[in-house]
Write an enzyme that holds these catalytic residues in place. Structure first.
Site, PDB file in Angstrom:
ATOM      1  N   ARG A   1       0.829  -1.208   0.000  1.00 25.22           N
ATOM      2  CA  ARG A   1       0.000   0.000   0.000  1.00 25.22           C
ATOM      3  C   ARG A   1       0.863   1.258   0.000  1.00 25.22           C
ATOM      4  NH1 ARG A   1      -2.398  -0.004   6.139  1.00 25.22           N
ATOM      5  NH2 ARG A   1      -0.621  -1.010   7.154  1.00 25.22           N
TER       6      ARG A   1
ATOM      7  N   LYS B   1       1.930   6.309   1.983  1.00 26.46           N
ATOM      8  CA  LYS B   1       1.474   5.030   2.561  1.00 26.46           C
ATOM      9  C   LYS B   1      -0.046   5.041   2.624  1.00 26.46           C
ATOM     10  CE  LYS B   1       2.098   2.044   6.619  1.00 26.46           C
ATOM     11  NZ  LYS B   1       2.896   1.827   7.826  1.00 26.46           N
TER      12      LYS B   1
ATOM     13  N   ARG C   1      14.775  -2.569   3.020  1.00 26.50           N
ATOM     14  CA  ARG C   1      14.630  -3.367   4.254  1.00 26.50           C
ATOM     15  C   ARG C   1      15.517  -4.602   4.222  1.00 26.50           C
ATOM     16  NH1 ARG C   1       9.048  -2.028   5.208  1.00 26.50           N
ATOM     17  NH2 ARG C   1       8.748  -0.134   3.991  1.00 26.50           N
TER      18      ARG C   1
ATOM     19  N   ASP D   1      10.949  -7.688   7.304  1.00 29.85           N
ATOM     20  CA  ASP D   1      10.500  -6.730   6.286  1.00 29.85           C
ATOM     21  C   ASP D   1      10.249  -5.350   6.896  1.00 29.85           C
ATOM     22  OD1 ASP D   1       8.373  -8.519   7.371  1.00 29.85           O
ATOM     23  OD2 ASP D   1       7.046  -7.022   6.491  1.00 29.85           O
TER      24      ASP D   1
ATOM     25  N   ASP E   1       8.217   1.544   9.792  1.00 27.12           N
ATOM     26  CA  ASP E   1       6.925   0.841   9.775  1.00 27.12           C
ATOM     27  C   ASP E   1       6.270   0.814  11.156  1.00 27.12           C
ATOM     28  OD1 ASP E   1       7.230   0.503   7.100  1.00 27.12           O
ATOM     29  OD2 ASP E   1       6.865  -1.650   7.101  1.00 27.12           O
TER      30      ASP E   1
HETATM   31  P1  AMP Z   1       3.198  -4.731   8.077  1.00 28.98           P
HETATM   32  O1  AMP Z   1       3.135  -5.886   9.017  1.00 28.98           O
HETATM   33  O2  AMP Z   1       2.218  -3.643   8.331  1.00 28.98           O
HETATM   34  O3  AMP Z   1       4.583  -4.227   7.912  1.00 28.98           O
HETATM   35  O4  AMP Z   1       2.735  -5.289   6.648  1.00 28.98           O
HETATM   36  C1  AMP Z   1       3.198  -6.500   6.098  1.00 28.98           C
HETATM   37  C2  AMP Z   1       2.904  -6.546   4.628  1.00 28.98           C
HETATM   38  O5  AMP Z   1       1.503  -6.399   4.389  1.00 28.98           O
HETATM   39  C3  AMP Z   1       3.562  -5.444   3.817  1.00 28.98           C
HETATM   40  O6  AMP Z   1       3.958  -6.006   2.604  1.00 28.98           O
HETATM   41  C4  AMP Z   1       2.463  -4.432   3.640  1.00 28.98           C
HETATM   42  O7  AMP Z   1       2.638  -3.651   2.494  1.00 28.98           O
HETATM   43  C5  AMP Z   1       1.249  -5.325   3.507  1.00 28.98           C
HETATM   44  N1  AMP Z   1       0.011  -4.657   3.921  1.00 28.98           N
HETATM   45  C6  AMP Z   1      -0.373  -4.302   5.172  1.00 28.98           C
HETATM   46  N2  AMP Z   1      -1.585  -3.731   5.154  1.00 28.98           N
HETATM   47  C7  AMP Z   1      -1.991  -3.704   3.864  1.00 28.98           C
HETATM   48  C8  AMP Z   1      -3.163  -3.243   3.181  1.00 28.98           C
HETATM   49  N3  AMP Z   1      -4.177  -2.689   3.837  1.00 28.98           N
HETATM   50  N4  AMP Z   1      -3.216  -3.404   1.849  1.00 28.98           N
HETATM   51  C9  AMP Z   1      -2.223  -3.962   1.171  1.00 28.98           C
HETATM   52  N5  AMP Z   1      -1.102  -4.434   1.744  1.00 28.98           N
HETATM   53  C10 AMP Z   1      -0.980  -4.302   3.067  1.00 28.98           C
HETATM   54 MG    MG Z   2       5.839  -3.353   7.076  1.00 28.53          MG
END
Ligand code: AMP
Ligand code: MG
Length: 505
Positions: A106, A129, A199, A268, A278
């Site tokens: 996103r 974001k 990352r 990540d 993040d």
């Molecule tokens: P995070 O744990 O928030 O770092 O996210 C882990 C993965 O999920 C990353 O690749 C983010 O880009 C993806 N992600 C989290 N929320 C969303 C969302 N609402 N739509 C699309 N991808 C998401």
């Molecule tokens: Mg993330």
């Protein structure tokens, strides 16, 4: 007689949006690193919050925040000239398990712009974001809710003010467009800035897909742009791993010292620059519990407060594994990773000495520190208030002890520890007033407590953004005594005991 009046077309005003020079160095990497795509527009966006300090880093005049052009640009509805919008691919280990391909699900990188930062590359990348679906969205909707965007915005700027390396947040815009989480919520876009958003998981991606050519291209890109001093090292890739490991160790020591918990230390979410990246279900330690888990979704407590140093080290191992094809010898990888523990220990030790106002070192200091963490744990004393109030202690006059002593259920335990602390201070002839000033410069009075964020979010959800702005102003000066803002340093109210922060964002 003809008179001609020379017409001068004024150029863009200094500090205006039009003056931002944007290009995209990341887009110079091979096409497999990203997908070029435009942000998905949002209807009728409005400004939720913006950081003048962040804007100044890229030479942007905060007056610009009011312009519709600013709001449209940082919602992704209009592209700033020079932008090469793209979403990057990466992979990662999530909760200790290999998760395969992830990527900017996103987030959309617009490009980079010259910035007043002391470290290379002297530029900051601008990333939206919550700007819509990308090829890496998997099951997600490509969006972010207002709640999590405000939390990321406030914490990024708060961490910067605390002197902790972090991505920055320029602004948050909102829209009435609704998305579904546990319940329907409105959408927001946060604009983040960092020298790079690469990352650990970006390296893992090419290692696990067997693309060592791209692995090398990524390492070269990171060295060229962000670690130019390593270019001429005898083994640049090993030096890169060692430097990332060192910075990560230092970063986590700073988190521990201020009581910050990231909440989702997956590979990540680990920056190749060693900056905090993040922001999700993060938290600041309140009632001290070394095993505190700030992320409600982390049932095992993998990312609990006291686990963070170990996990960060583990993550460096994951990076080291991914860099093995570049470094060649496993022993050289291990040598680079061995930097972590001594760097962490030395940094945390220095920070703790500072937090306690100790100017010298004694062999027995570790036992003074251990005893302190034991009494903090037993009484669940508020972490931030403890260190701040301890600064007011006077070596020969216990009549000033009350504010700090009152934080302990077990007052006798505090008294016993304070006896030890006082004799330690006497041995270095510590001066009360000097020590207090020094301690107040390293022990914040104001941190982003969950309940403060929550109060600002609830108002913002009713379209009153004043509390977000006020809280930002308070958190920009965390070490100052701020007349009129005493309430922002208060213990959490009873209703806050039920606040839960999860991965939902
Ligand atoms: P995070 O744990 O928030 O770092 O996210 C882990 C993965 O999920 C990353 O690749 C983010 O880009 C993806 N992600 C989290 N929320 C969303 C969302 N609402 N739509 C699309 N991808 C998401
Ligand atoms: Mg993330």
């Amino acid at each position: 007689m003809n008179t001609t009046v020379a017409t001068v077309t004024p150029g863009p005003r200094a500090g205006s949006l039009e003056q931002l020079q944007i290009d995209n160095g990341f887009a110079g990497l091979p096409d497999e690193f990203f997908t070029r795509l435009a942000p998905t527009p949002l209807p009728a966006p409005y400004l939720v919050a913006a950081s003048a300090a962040a804007a100044q880093l890229i030479g942007l005049d905060p007056q610009e925040f009011k312009r519709d052009a600013f709001i449209q640009a940082f919602t992704g509805n209009n592209l700033l000239p020079g932008s090469v919008p793209l979403s990057a691919v990466y992979s990662g280990h999530q909760f200790g398990v290999w998760a395969g391909q992830l990527g900017d699900g996103r987030a959309i990188l617009l490009g980079e712009t010259p910035a007043r930062i002391s470290e290379p590359p002297g530029r900051l990348e601008l990333q939206l974001k919550g700007a819509g679906l990308t090829p890496y969205s998997r099951m997600g909707d490509g969006r972010a809710v207002l709640r999590s965007s405000i939390r990321e915005f406030l914490c990024s700027e708060a961490m910067a003010a605390l002197g902790i390396p972090t991505s920055r947040a320029l602004c948050v815009t909102g829209s009435d467009h609704m998305i579904m989480r546990e319940m329907p919520e409105t959408t927001a876009v946060a604009t983040r800035m960092a020298p790079s958003f690469v990352r650990f998981g970006s390296f893992e991606h090419w290692y696990y897909s067997g693309r060592h050519d791209n692995l090398r291209a990524l390492a070269d890109h990171v060295i060229d742009r962000c670690y130019p001093e390593l270019r001429d090292a005898p083994q640049p890739y090993q030096a890169l791993l060692a430097e990332v490991t060192r910075r990560t160790a230092r970063l986590v020591a700073q988190w521990q010292a201020v009581g910050f918990m990231h909440g989702v230390l997956n590979t990540d979410n680990m920056s190749i620059l060693g900056i905090t990246l993040d922001y999700g279900p993060f938290g600041f330690m309140e009632a001290f519990d070394a095993h505190h888990i700030c992320n409600h979704s982390d049932s095992q407590g993998r990312y609990a407060y006291d686990m963070q140093p170990r996990i960060a080290h583990w993550n460096c191992y994951a990076l080291g594994q991914a860099m093995l094809p570049l470094i060649g010898e496993a022993d050289d990888v291990h040598a680079a990773l061995a930097v972590f523990q001594p760097e962490y220990d030395a940094t945390f030790d220095t920070l703790l000495h500072g937090k306690l106002g100790l100017a010298t070192r004694e062999p027995d200091d570790a036992s003074l520190f251990d005893a302190l963490f034991t009494i903090l744990q037993d009484s669940h004393a508020d972490f931030t208030l403890f260190f701040r109030r301890l600064g007011a202690l006077r070596v020969d006059d216990p009549s000033h002890d009350e504010p700090v002593r009152d934080l302990f259920i077990d007052r006798a335990a505090f008294d016993a520890w304070a006896l030890q602390y006082r004799s330690r201070l006497r041995r270095e002839a510590s001066q009360d007033d000097t020590r207090r000033q020094q301690m107040n410069r390293v022990n914040p009075k104001y941190v982003l407590r969950n309940y403060l964020a929550q109060a600002a979010i609830e108002k913002a959800q009713k379209k009153d953004f004043s509390e977000v702005a006020h809280l930002l102003a308070v958190l920009e000066h965390p070490f100052d005594e701020q007349a009129g803002n005493e309430a922002y340093a208060a213990l959490p109210p009873d209703w806050a005991a039920h606040l839960e922060v999860s991965c939902s964002s």
